[in-house]
Design a protein around this motif. Structure first.
Motif: not given
Length: 257
Positions: A27-34, A42-46, A203-212
């Motif tokens: 997981w990586k938070a989107p940068t300013a140009d993404q 879709l955001n989580t997948l990206a 998932f909603f708040r962080e747009e991340r898969l909660p694998i951890e």
């Protein structure tokens, strides 16, 4: 010129390592140009690299392949929405995630996590509106199809009360219900739709898969058929009625569907 087998093998191995490093789905938070969309899926997948991390130039096969790889969601669950997504821009074959904020295409009023277009920012996550879901099914650590339907009613009632231009047709209702069935299926039991709140909230708040936190991708593929039973419960709990008939889709000057 002699063909150097050892050099070829070394180069191939190096390229494979680079590919694996790029596709490790960290997981990586989107940068300013993404760019990102109104859709947390879709955001989580990206954010995990199952879709181009740039959020740009995304094809329908990208979405289909990414949904299977990241969520094990079959194409019958998302293909129609993906096709409509192409109408958000001028390209015949690709879309940019931020363009999906185009109102009443796949974006809709009474979202669980986004503001209505007529009321403000319909692109980014809104914690205040999300509280309807976060506070639902009190006393339990799980969301259910019944609580999901109740949240849909709360959000629609709020939109009707505050948004004089709210769009509430059968199209929006089906989109909202499918989205609810999807998040329950992806992060919970695909038969019962019972999903741990901690997984869904991340998932909603962080747009991340909660694998951890212990989430694992479903071994059984999520399809329209697997979601049928929970959809019936969601529909009933939503207590939904239309405010108007489906409106025509305007996709350009003089082009109406």
């Amino acid at each position: 010129m002699l063909f150097n087998v050892s050099q070829f093998v070394f180069t191939l191995g190096a390229l494979t390592q680079v590919a694996r490093a790029y596709d490790n789905h960290e997981w990586k938070a989107p940068t300013a140009d993404q760019v990102r969309s109104p859709c947390p899926g879709l955001n989580t997948l990206a954010n995990h690299g199952y879709l181009p991390r740039s959020g740009r130039g995304i094809t329908i096969p990208d979405i289909i392949d990414g949904a299977v790889a990241g969520f094990n969601v079959g194409n019958d669950s998302i293909l129609q929405a993906a096709k409509f997504g192409l109408l958000s821009g001028s390209s015949l074959t690709t879309m940019d995630l931020d363009a999906l904020a185009l109102h009443n295409l796949v974006e809709h009023d009474a979202s669980i996590s986004r503001q209505d277009w007529a009321l403000g920012d319909n692109l980014h996550f809104n914690e205040t509106l999300f509280s309807a879901l976060a506070n639902s099914n009190p006393g339990s650590d799980f969301y259910t199809p019944t609580s999901a339907g109740e949240v849909q009613k709360i959000r629609l009632d709020d939109s009707i009360a505050r948004n004089p231009n709210v769009t509430n047709t059968n199209k929006e209702f089906k989109l909202r219900s499918r989205e609810s069935a999807l998040y329950l299926s992806i992060f919970g039991n695909i038969t019962t739709g019972v999903a741990p709140k901690k997984f869904v909230n991340i998932f909603f708040r962080e747009e991340r898969l909660p694998i951890e936190e212990g989430w694992k991708r479903s071994e059984t593929q999520i399809t329209a058929e697997t979601m049928n039973a929970m959809s019936v419960t969601i529909h009933a709990a939503s207590n939904w009625t239309a405010s108007q008939a489906c409106e025509p889709l305007v996709i350009g000057p003089g082009v109406v569907l």
